[in-house]
Design a protein around this motif. Structure first.
Motif: not given
Length: 339
Positions: A286-302
């Motif tokens: 109903x207002x503003x939407x700003x969605x981005x594809x999750x690229x250049x991605x890092x998962x942190x695991x300890x």
């Protein structure tokens, strides 16, 4: 681990902090479930019970100035050798490329991950701030939950922006190393055309009026892409959540035909994508939407990190070139440890 979401919109000098970890996100099963909701959404490549779409409350958002980050270097070491990683990628490449040569698919996106040991204490917020400084024109987000881990991304690709009924999306495909005089191959142009044609077909039923730009060269960190802009006016009878369902995943991260490509990817990639190549950002129909594809991605695991990258394959693709493209894309996140 407490729940935490930080994000910085492209071009902004401030970032936004959501909540203080008091409430857990709502888990949704599909993009259509976004209808009627408002908040920060973090969606996987393909949702299931272990990797649902997460919706975070954004009502208590706090806008903050970006702090200076003390320079500190960390030592990274690959867990597998580069030859072992390349050999694993080559197996996947042959399987994917073979299905292109038999014309089962027009395009397939093959991704991989690379795990590294980190020597030295590094806080996720520190890397978020470094990414904001290093990539001012990207959408940068840090998402942390006890059940789904810690994810950092710095992405150039818009999935969907809406302001009222005015919409915007893009076709972003084709990749070369950044250079002063980019030269695009026929393979890159064809890859970008396939993505653009898909997006044009997808938004047509939702749009009363659509304007399509010419392909242009854009830079994202150390690589360049071809980008086509789509601007449109949303039909009053259509729902934004349904448009998101139809757009995600675009052929820029999946393939053509879409449904069959996604199932093939899920069944055949060595490394599960999880939240890599999903999407994230603010959703409010109903207002503003700003969605981005999750690229250049890092998962942190300890004391480990897992970097993700992928590239679009066509019949003309060559394994070594595609491998080098994934290495270049991973460099955007890896070099945050040196800044």
């Amino acid at each position: 681990m407490t729940t935490q979401v930080l994000y910085r919109l492209p071009g902004k000098k401030e970032y936004v902090r959501l909540g203080r970890g008091e409430t857990e996100p709502e888990a949704l099963s599909c993009c259509r479930d976004l209808d009627g909701r408002r908040g920060f959404v973090f969606a996987p490549f393909a949702s299931d019970k272990d990797t649902p779409i997460l919706m975070f409350d954004a009502d208590d958002a706090e806008t903050c100035a970006l702090p200076e980050v003390e320079r500190q270097e960390f030592h990274l070491q690959r867990i597998l050798s580069i030859d072992e990683e390349r050999a694993s990628y080559a197996v996947d490449f042959e399987r994917f490329h073979g299905r292109l040569l038999t014309n089962d698919f027009q395009k397939l996106v093959l991704s991989r991950s690379s795990e590294w040991i980190v020597t030295g204490e590094v806080a996720p917020e520190c890397l978020f701030f470094r990414a904001c400084r290093a990539y001012p024109n990207a959408f940068v987000a840090l998402v942390k939950t006890p059940d789904h881990g810690i994810w950092l991304m710095s992405t150039p690709e818009v999935l969907l922006r809406m302001e009222g009924k005015d919409g915007y999306t893009m076709a972003l495909a084709g990749t070369i190393l950044a250079t002063k005089q980019p030269v695009w191959t026929d393979k890159n142009r064809e890859e970008q055309r396939l993505v653009g044609d898909y997006i044009a077909r997808t938004i047509a039923p939702f749009s009363e009026k659509t304007s399509i730009g010419e392909p242009q060269t854009v830079r994202a960190a150390n690589v360049m892409h071809l980008q086509t802009d789509f601007r449109f006016t949303m039909n009053e009878r259509m729902e934004v959540a349904e448009l998101v369902e139809q757009l995600h995943p675009t052929p820029a991260v999946c393939g053509i035909p879409k449904a069959e490509a996604r199932q093939f990817i899920l069944a055949n990639e060595h490394s599960p994508r999880l939240y890599y190549s999903g999407f994230c950002g603010l959703f409010d129909a109903n207002s503003q939407t700003s969605l981005y594809v999750s690229l250049r991605c890092m998962q942190m695991l300890g004391n480990k990190i897992r970097l993700y990258a992928g590239g679009g394959l066509l019949r003309e693709s060559v394994m070594e070139s595609e491998w080098l493209e994934t290495e270049a894309k991973m460099e955007a996140m890896r070099q945050l440890f040196e800044k």
